[in-house]
Design an enzyme around this catalytic site. Structure first.
Site, PDB file in Angstrom:
ATOM      1  CE  LYS A  60     -52.857 -17.009 -66.679  1.00 16.24           C
ATOM      2  NZ  LYS A  60     -51.778 -17.889 -66.145  1.00 16.24           N
ATOM      3  CB  SER A 134     -52.225 -20.817 -68.337  1.00 14.71           C
ATOM      4  OG  SER A 134     -51.757 -20.224 -67.132  1.00 14.71           O
ATOM      5  CB  SER A 158     -48.422 -20.234 -66.640  1.00  7.28           C
ATOM      6  OG  SER A 158     -48.994 -21.516 -66.685  1.00  7.28           O
TER       7      SER A 158
END
Length: 549
Positions: A60, A134, A158
């Site tokens: 990420k 996210s 997330s």
């Protein structure tokens, strides 16, 4: 062609084929990745132990990767780390190869996957729907088969909501179990680094190389007996998408069919705490993380800032301090109630999210849609709980996911329960797949667990085949046969199908009769392969044959 190198080339071909540029923030240069793949293959060939060799992963975009900018989804925020975050370094040290950094809801603020200047990340199975955030790009990269593993983060859910929407596994550890150094914080006191994978064993294996190395506090032992699972009454789940209540009930029934004890609890303290994460004073920690940067960028025109994210962070600036103390006291009371509701339950089973919105629905109501998605996930880190999100079937052709939640440091327990959510098959093995034998890791990677050790009915003969690795051939002969040592394994039905697809000749899958009169699918052998194979029936099993003096 070497295995890691061939997988790298297949991954880049897959990237081109799926045409989802919004997944990525930065892809490493292909030449660099191929050179690293060659180096990894050479190290393995020299005998170096690299347990994740050949596995491809992504990180990420709020996690530091040496050589790539860390942006947290905001180009103006970019900095260039000199070293990998510990979680990235741990995977690389085990032989995993990183392809690049993935898109996210900016500053990890959101559960939708649309709040990014790099574009909204579309769902893997329906591009008209959101991917979930996210950790959006990481989840979709796994779901589309580009990488085997991907790192995400989880503050409000997330690391779990994107797993549910894309039909994969999301492992959210107990807070503090995995280091968060080298991660741009959302709420530093709540953040967890998570891992996505297509199977739970793959996620667990990766997580083992990401942990801090500190010994987790011991968890009180449980009394012997079946797993005890708490579930929520349907009327406390609120509005769910069409077909989702039935899918949740089916997951509950699947656990019951697998032998778990089911009981209901009062979900109220969980949902009340969930609303506090954004509506209460705890959101002020997001301003602590990046608020001064956001204020400065807004003063300069706000280029590259997502307006929804900027609004959430700047509104948190002016929260009065007394609200934090009030909310902290309220949260402590809710946590006490929640843990009391869990009581002696081993886990709480919930839908991961209440529904899967379209991109258009989120655009029409960005705050409302996001708040709805966190109904079941927001409280987990506030209460310091562990969780794992796993697929639990489909609704209207799209993935449906559930999660198991348990007290801190019950991560291993949750991982043992989760496979029960998938329809289970049984498999009889007599040779190289036995415990401790060379092919047993194939079973373990599919989530298989040993059920029992027994013998076949006395109607089989066993032969030592001339194969690599060595394996026996079990053949039904009826009269003149003998009992052969057999292990019975339980594994997800999907895993059995995958195993059968990869089964090499002369092995076949057929019905194996056991000494208790039952029959179980198991590995047999084509009779034509026995022409030059030694009959080893007299040893009573493969283990005894190998242990002969």
């Amino acid at each position: 062609m070497s295995s890691t190198l061939s997988r790298v080339r297949a991954a880049y071909a897959r990237i081109e084929a799926v045409d989802r540029p919004e997944i990525w923030i930065d892809l490493r240069p292909r030449d660099d990745v191929e050179a690293e793949a060659r180096s990894l293959d050479a190290r393995v060939a020299r005998g170096e132990y690299l347990p994740l060799a050949g596995r491809l992963f992504a990180a990420k975009g709020n996690i530091d990767v040496a050589g790539l900018p860390t942006t947290a989804g905001c180009p103006a925020y970019a900095y260039h780390p000199e070293t990998d975050a510990p979680v990235v370094a741990g995977l690389r040290a085990a032989g995993a190869l990183l392809l690049g950094t993935t898109n996210l809801d900016q500053f990890a603020t959101g559960l939708v996957g649309t709040r990014s200047p790099h574009g909204a990340v579309r769902g893997a199975h329906d591009p008209a729907r959101i991917s979930g955030g996210s950790s959006s790009g990481s989840a979709v990269a796994v779901a589309l088969g580009i990488v085997d593993l991907a790192l995400g983060t989880d503050t409000a859910g997330s690391g779990r909501v994107p797993a549910a929407f894309n039909g994969i596994v999301g492992l959210k550890p107990t807070r503090g179990l995995v280091p968060t150094e080298g991660v741009v914080p959302a709420c530093a006191s709540l953040d967890c680094v998570t891992v996505f994978a297509r199977t739970l064993p793959e996620a667990e294996q990766a997580m083992a190389h990401m942990t801090s190395g500190t010994t987790a506090p011991s968890v009180p032992g449980r009394a012997p007996g079946p797993w005890r699972i708490a579930v929520a009454p349907l009327d406390q789940l609120g509005e769910l998408d069409e077909g989702w209540p039935e899918a949740y009930e089916a997951a509950v029934q699947q656990l019951a069919s697998a032998g778990a004890e089911i009981r209901t609890l009062d979900l109220t303290p969980f949902t009340e705490a969930a609303s506090m994460l954004y509506e209460g004073a705890f959101v002020a920690e997001r301003y602590t993380a990046v608020g001064s940067f956001v204020d400065k960028l807004l003063a300069e025109g706000g280029e590259g800032l997502d307006p929804t994210v900027a609004g959430i962070i700047t509104r948190a600036r002016d929260l009065p301090a007394h609200r934090l103390y009030t909310d902290t006291e309220r949260l402590a009371a809710l946590r006490t109630r929640a843990l009391s509701e869990l009581a002696d339950a081993d886990a709480l089973l919930l839908p991961t999210a209440p529904g899967h919105p379209t991109l258009a629905e989120v655009a029409a109501d960005p705050l409302g849609a996001n708040a709805r998605l966190g109904r079941f996930t927001n409280s987990t880190n506030l209460f310091d709980l562990a969780a794992v999100a796993v697929p639990a079937g489909e609704v209207n052709g799209l993935p449906f996911g559930v999660m198991l939640i348990g007290p801190a440091h019950t991560d291993e327990r949750l991982a043992k329960i989760a496979p029960l959510l998938q329809p289970q098959a049984r498999l009889a093995v007599v040779g190289a797949h036995l415990t401790g034998r060379p092919l047993n890791p194939q079973l373990l990677s599919l989530g298989a667990t040993l059920d029992r050790t027994t013998t076949t009915a006395p109607v089989y003969r066993l032969h030592a085949l001339r194969t690599t690795p060595p394996k026996p051939g079990l053949v039904h002969v009826g009269e003149g046969g003998a009992e052969i040592e057999t292990e019975i394994w339980r594994l997800p039905a999907e895993g059995l199908g995958r195993l059968l697809t990869a089964l090499p000749r002369p092995m076949t899958l057929g019905s194996v009769q056991l000494k208790d009169g039952t029959a179980v699918p198991g590995f047999l052998c084509e009779p034509g392969a026995l022409a030059d194979a030694e009959d080893i029936t007299r040893y009573g099993g493969w283990r005894s044959y190998l242990d002969r003096s």
